[in-house]
Scaffold this motif. Structure first.
Motif, PDB file in Angstrom:
ATOM      1  N   LEU A 171       1.748  -6.412   3.858  1.00  0.00           N
ATOM      2  CA  LEU A 171       0.787  -5.635   4.633  1.00  0.00           C
ATOM      3  C   LEU A 171       0.140  -4.527   3.792  1.00  0.00           C
ATOM      4  O   LEU A 171      -0.329  -3.530   4.320  1.00  0.00           O
ATOM      5  CB  LEU A 171       1.481  -5.033   5.861  1.00  0.00           C
ATOM      6  CG  LEU A 171       2.050  -6.058   6.849  1.00  0.00           C
ATOM      7  CD1 LEU A 171       2.823  -5.364   7.966  1.00  0.00           C
ATOM      8  CD2 LEU A 171       0.935  -6.914   7.434  1.00  0.00           C
ATOM      9  N   GLY A 172       0.114  -4.747   2.494  1.00  0.00           N
ATOM     10  CA  GLY A 172      -0.489  -3.756   1.602  1.00  0.00           C
ATOM     11  C   GLY A 172       0.529  -2.860   0.930  1.00  0.00           C
ATOM     12  O   GLY A 172       0.168  -2.013   0.106  1.00  0.00           O
ATOM     13  N   TYR A 173       1.796  -3.038   1.281  1.00  0.00           N
ATOM     14  CA  TYR A 173       2.854  -2.200   0.722  1.00  0.00           C
ATOM     15  C   TYR A 173       4.014  -3.082   0.277  1.00  0.00           C
ATOM     16  O   TYR A 173       4.438  -3.992   0.996  1.00  0.00           O
ATOM     17  CB  TYR A 173       3.344  -1.186   1.766  1.00  0.00           C
ATOM     18  CG  TYR A 173       2.258  -0.251   2.224  1.00  0.00           C
ATOM     19  CD1 TYR A 173       1.985   0.923   1.533  1.00  0.00           C
ATOM     20  CD2 TYR A 173       1.487  -0.555   3.344  1.00  0.00           C
ATOM     21  CE1 TYR A 173       0.973   1.781   1.950  1.00  0.00           C
ATOM     22  CE2 TYR A 173       0.468   0.289   3.771  1.00  0.00           C
ATOM     23  CZ  TYR A 173       0.218   1.448   3.065  1.00  0.00           C
ATOM     24  OH  TYR A 173      -0.784   2.283   3.453  1.00  0.00           O
ATOM     25  N   GLU A 174       4.535  -2.776  -0.921  1.00  0.00           N
ATOM     26  CA  GLU A 174       5.652  -3.535  -1.463  1.00  0.00           C
ATOM     27  C   GLU A 174       6.841  -2.641  -1.810  1.00  0.00           C
ATOM     28  O   GLU A 174       7.988  -2.992  -1.555  1.00  0.00           O
ATOM     29  CB  GLU A 174       5.211  -4.290  -2.723  1.00  0.00           C
ATOM     30  CG  GLU A 174       4.097  -5.303  -2.472  1.00  0.00           C
ATOM     31  CD  GLU A 174       3.542  -5.871  -3.761  1.00  0.00           C
ATOM     32  OE1 GLU A 174       3.655  -5.172  -4.808  1.00  0.00           O
ATOM     33  OE2 GLU A 174       3.015  -6.988  -3.746  1.00  0.00           O
ATOM     34  N   TYR A 175       6.536  -1.489  -2.411  1.00  0.00           N
ATOM     35  CA  TYR A 175       7.587  -0.595  -2.897  1.00  0.00           C
ATOM     36  C   TYR A 175       7.000   0.812  -2.942  1.00  0.00           C
ATOM     37  O   TYR A 175       5.868   1.005  -3.383  1.00  0.00           O
ATOM     38  CB  TYR A 175       8.029  -1.055  -4.295  1.00  0.00           C
ATOM     39  CG  TYR A 175       9.239  -0.350  -4.848  1.00  0.00           C
ATOM     40  CD1 TYR A 175      10.465  -0.400  -4.184  1.00  0.00           C
ATOM     41  CD2 TYR A 175       9.169   0.360  -6.047  1.00  0.00           C
ATOM     42  CE1 TYR A 175      11.580   0.235  -4.694  1.00  0.00           C
ATOM     43  CE2 TYR A 175      10.277   0.999  -6.575  1.00  0.00           C
ATOM     44  CZ  TYR A 175      11.483   0.927  -5.894  1.00  0.00           C
ATOM     45  OH  TYR A 175      12.590   1.559  -6.403  1.00  0.00           O
ATOM     46  N   SER A 176       7.747   1.820  -2.491  1.00  0.00           N
ATOM     47  CA  SER A 176       7.159   3.142  -2.263  1.00  0.00           C
ATOM     48  C   SER A 176       6.824   3.925  -3.524  1.00  0.00           C
ATOM     49  O   SER A 176       6.073   4.903  -3.456  1.00  0.00           O
ATOM     50  CB  SER A 176       8.048   3.980  -1.342  1.00  0.00           C
ATOM     51  OG  SER A 176       7.764   3.661   0.004  1.00  0.00           O
ATOM     52  N   ARG A 177       7.362   3.540  -4.671  1.00  0.00           N
ATOM     53  CA  ARG A 177       6.880   4.174  -5.898  1.00  0.00           C
ATOM     54  C   ARG A 177       5.418   3.813  -6.136  1.00  0.00           C
ATOM     55  O   ARG A 177       4.624   4.621  -6.597  1.00  0.00           O
ATOM     56  CB  ARG A 177       7.729   3.751  -7.102  1.00  0.00           C
ATOM     57  CG  ARG A 177       7.126   4.195  -8.427  1.00  0.00           C
ATOM     58  CD  ARG A 177       8.092   4.075  -9.609  1.00  0.00           C
ATOM     59  NE  ARG A 177       8.806   2.829  -9.636  1.00  0.00           N
ATOM     60  CZ  ARG A 177       8.319   1.653 -10.057  1.00  0.00           C
ATOM     61  NH1 ARG A 177       7.046   1.563 -10.454  1.00  0.00           N
ATOM     62  NH2 ARG A 177       9.073   0.569 -10.077  1.00  0.00           N
ATOM     63  N   THR A 178       5.067   2.573  -5.782  1.00  0.00           N
ATOM     64  CA  THR A 178       3.709   2.089  -5.987  1.00  0.00           C
ATOM     65  C   THR A 178       2.764   2.578  -4.903  1.00  0.00           C
ATOM     66  O   THR A 178       1.645   3.013  -5.184  1.00  0.00           O
ATOM     67  CB  THR A 178       3.701   0.547  -6.029  1.00  0.00           C
ATOM     68  OG1 THR A 178       4.642   0.115  -7.002  1.00  0.00           O
ATOM     69  CG2 THR A 178       2.326   0.004  -6.350  1.00  0.00           C
ATOM     70  N   LYS A 179       3.217   2.539  -3.659  1.00  0.00           N
ATOM     71  CA  LYS A 179       2.319   2.876  -2.544  1.00  0.00           C
ATOM     72  C   LYS A 179       3.158   3.170  -1.303  1.00  0.00           C
ATOM     73  O   LYS A 179       4.117   2.451  -1.005  1.00  0.00           O
ATOM     74  CB  LYS A 179       1.381   1.688  -2.288  1.00  0.00           C
ATOM     75  CG  LYS A 179       0.159   1.964  -1.426  1.00  0.00           C
ATOM     76  CD  LYS A 179      -0.775   0.744  -1.475  1.00  0.00           C
ATOM     77  CE  LYS A 179      -1.875   0.783  -0.442  1.00  0.00           C
ATOM     78  NZ  LYS A 179      -2.806   1.912  -0.632  1.00  0.00           N
ATOM     79  N   ASN A 180       2.798   4.230  -0.596  1.00  0.00           N
ATOM     80  CA  ASN A 180       3.500   4.630   0.623  1.00  0.00           C
ATOM     81  C   ASN A 180       2.461   5.179   1.610  1.00  0.00           C
ATOM     82  O   ASN A 180       1.563   5.931   1.211  1.00  0.00           O
ATOM     83  CB  ASN A 180       4.550   5.700   0.293  1.00  0.00           C
ATOM     84  CG  ASN A 180       5.240   6.244   1.528  1.00  0.00           C
ATOM     85  OD1 ASN A 180       4.712   7.105   2.229  1.00  0.00           O
ATOM     86  ND2 ASN A 180       6.439   5.746   1.802  1.00  0.00           N
ATOM     87  N   PRO A 181       2.548   4.820   2.892  1.00  0.00           N
ATOM     88  CA  PRO A 181       1.518   5.246   3.852  1.00  0.00           C
ATOM     89  C   PRO A 181       1.370   6.762   3.976  1.00  0.00           C
ATOM     90  O   PRO A 181       0.246   7.256   4.145  1.00  0.00           O
ATOM     91  CB  PRO A 181       1.978   4.627   5.170  1.00  0.00           C
ATOM     92  CG  PRO A 181       2.821   3.464   4.773  1.00  0.00           C
ATOM     93  CD  PRO A 181       3.519   3.889   3.513  1.00  0.00           C
ATOM     94  N   THR A 182       2.474   7.500   3.918  1.00  0.00           N
ATOM     95  CA  THR A 182       2.368   8.958   4.020  1.00  0.00           C
ATOM     96  C   THR A 182       1.699   9.530   2.778  1.00  0.00           C
ATOM     97  O   THR A 182       0.864  10.441   2.862  1.00  0.00           O
ATOM     98  CB  THR A 182       3.746   9.608   4.223  1.00  0.00           C
ATOM     99  OG1 THR A 182       4.496   8.856   5.169  1.00  0.00           O
ATOM    100  CG2 THR A 182       3.595  11.034   4.729  1.00  0.00           C
ATOM    101  N   ARG A 183       2.058   8.984   1.618  1.00  0.00           N
ATOM    102  CA  ARG A 183       1.394   9.425   0.391  1.00  0.00           C
ATOM    103  C   ARG A 183      -0.081   9.032   0.386  1.00  0.00           C
ATOM    104  O   ARG A 183      -0.929   9.762  -0.135  1.00  0.00           O
ATOM    105  CB  ARG A 183       2.112   8.850  -0.836  1.00  0.00           C
ATOM    106  CG  ARG A 183       1.768   9.635  -2.110  1.00  0.00           C
ATOM    107  CD  ARG A 183       2.628   9.211  -3.285  1.00  0.00           C
ATOM    108  NE  ARG A 183       2.094   8.039  -3.952  1.00  0.00           N
ATOM    109  CZ  ARG A 183       2.785   6.937  -4.233  1.00  0.00           C
ATOM    110  NH1 ARG A 183       4.057   6.851  -3.874  1.00  0.00           N
ATOM    111  NH2 ARG A 183       2.216   5.930  -4.857  1.00  0.00           N
ATOM    112  N   ASP A 184      -0.393   7.872   0.976  1.00  0.00           N
ATOM    113  CA  ASP A 184      -1.795   7.484   1.124  1.00  0.00           C
ATOM    114  C   ASP A 184      -2.577   8.575   1.851  1.00  0.00           C
ATOM    115  O   ASP A 184      -3.740   8.846   1.541  1.00  0.00           O
ATOM    116  CB  ASP A 184      -1.924   6.183   1.930  1.00  0.00           C
ATOM    117  CG  ASP A 184      -1.583   4.947   1.111  1.00  0.00           C
ATOM    118  OD1 ASP A 184      -1.411   5.062  -0.110  1.00  0.00           O
ATOM    119  OD2 ASP A 184      -1.488   3.863   1.717  1.00  0.00           O
TER     120      ASP A 184
END
Length: 383
Positions: free
Chosen positions: A42-55
């Protein structure tokens, strides 16, 4: 102080939840994400790479700076370190003649190990700057107003020189925030922040941010952000979004209080010099007024001979002696032994960071209370 960013501070970025309608960004406290099948997520795999709150915070700071791509880091130095990782062995970076001590330290003690060199230049002198740009120079890194002497550099001129020479321009915008100054509008390539300071605003989070509008540059920064991994945690991203919602109100009060205190210090018989770009008497006032919407909340000053600055620091009752700046509370700092201690004494002396220099981060308290505290501390400092 009306500002076109006032509404954007509240409603900008991906800071509401489309799934539930929550007006506050949820804290996605997760390290990983379930995938429907190989290559399907859904656009996210691992939070180092991408996280909704960081987005949320990354999109918000991009909008506030008038850029296209935002990046959030675990500290201001993580942001600086990642940006400096754009360069390779043999490259040289010109830095303005007074910058945060941590920026100097990471260049002098860390990146020098990889043969990335630096040179300190007074970038207010354009002829000296242009003559210093040799083929190995790949970037100009400045602060304006600079830490701690509040010296002002023309953003437009820096961008113009950098573009003419085909090199990058990088501005640390921590002191001003996008509420008062937006370097990208003047042609600067990359803006960085220690978001620990005014953007967070409450001395309760450590964070760094970077913004650019260049897609190719953003791709490189994103790769480095993921590879190095010094990313901002979900909870800290949430705190930073929350802090930014009140940035406009806070910056207005910071500016009002700082101007009152700067005027008081300028007229005090015990004060030798005041550094504050919001004063019409300041040498950088005219340039600063052209590129910023206010003087900010940072003041530096020196007491006259016959006053003991050590006793001054020991005598304030309301204003704390502490590292950092930009919080709602006023803080005093001794740059020579605190924020800029990593800079050798001979370099500090050359650029004007004396042992008697006092830096004041003006908070949002009642201005008269702050003035009274400063006044009694100066009186006690008199030998």
């Amino acid at each position: 102080m009306n500002n076109p960013l006032d509404t954007l501070l509240i409603h900008g970025g991906l800071t509401t939840d489309s799934k539930t309608g929550a007006v506050n960004t949820p804290i996605y406290q997760t390290s990983t994400y379930a995938q429907a099948a190989l290559g399907q997520n859904l656009g996210y795999e691992y939070s180092r790479t991408k996280n909704p709150t960081r987005d949320g915070i990354e999109s918000l700071i991009a909008e506030l700076e008038g850029g296209k791509f935002g990046f959030a880091f675990a500290s201001g130095m993580a942001a600086i370190g990642t940006i400096l990782s754009l360069f390779k062995s043999g490259d040289k970076i010109l830095i303005s003649h007074n910058v945060y001590g941590g920026t100097f330290r990471i260049l002098d003690k860390v990146f020098s190990n990889f043969n990335i060199r630096y040179e300190i230049i007074d970038m207010r002198d354009l002829s000296s700057l242009e003559s210093a740009i040799t083929p190995e120079v790949k970037a100009l890194l400045i602060e304006t107003p600079a830490n701690p002497l509040m010296s002002v550099i023309s953003l437009q001129q820096i961008a113009k020189v950098a573009k003419a020479k085909g090199i990058l321009s990088i501005v640390d915008n921590t002191f001003m925030t996008p509420y008062l100054q937006r370097p990208l509008e003047f042609g600067i390539d990359i803006v960085v922040h220690s978001a620990t300071k005014y953007l967070g605003g409450h001395s309760d989070v450590v964070a760094g941010l970077a913004v650019t509008s260049d897609e190719a540059l953003a791709e490189r920064i994103g790769f480095l952000q993921n590879s190095i991994g010094g990313v901002l945690a979900p909870f800290d991203s949430f705190l930073l979004i929350r802090g930014i919602k009140t940035l406009g109100l806070r910056m207005q009060r910071h500016c009002e209080n700082a101007l009152q205190i700067a005027e008081f210090l300028s007229s005090h018989s015990g004060v030798q010099k005041v550094y504050y770009p919001g004063l019409p008497t300041d040498e950088g006032y005219c340039i600063h007024k052209e590129q910023a919407r206010g003087g900010g909340g940072m003041i530096s000053f020196e007491l006259k001979e016959g006053y003991d600055y050590r006793e001054f620091f020991a005598s304030t009752r309301l204003i704390a002696l502490a590292e950092s700046l930009g919080g709602v509370e006023s803080l005093l700092c001794h740059p020579a032994s605190m924020t800029h201690a990593s800079i050798p004494a001979e370099i500090r002396a050359k650029v004007g960071i004396t042992d008697s220099l006092i830096r004041l981060s003006v908070g949002i308290e009642y201005a008269n209370d702050l003035i009274e505290d400063i006044a009694q501390a100066i009186e006690r400092a008199k030998r």
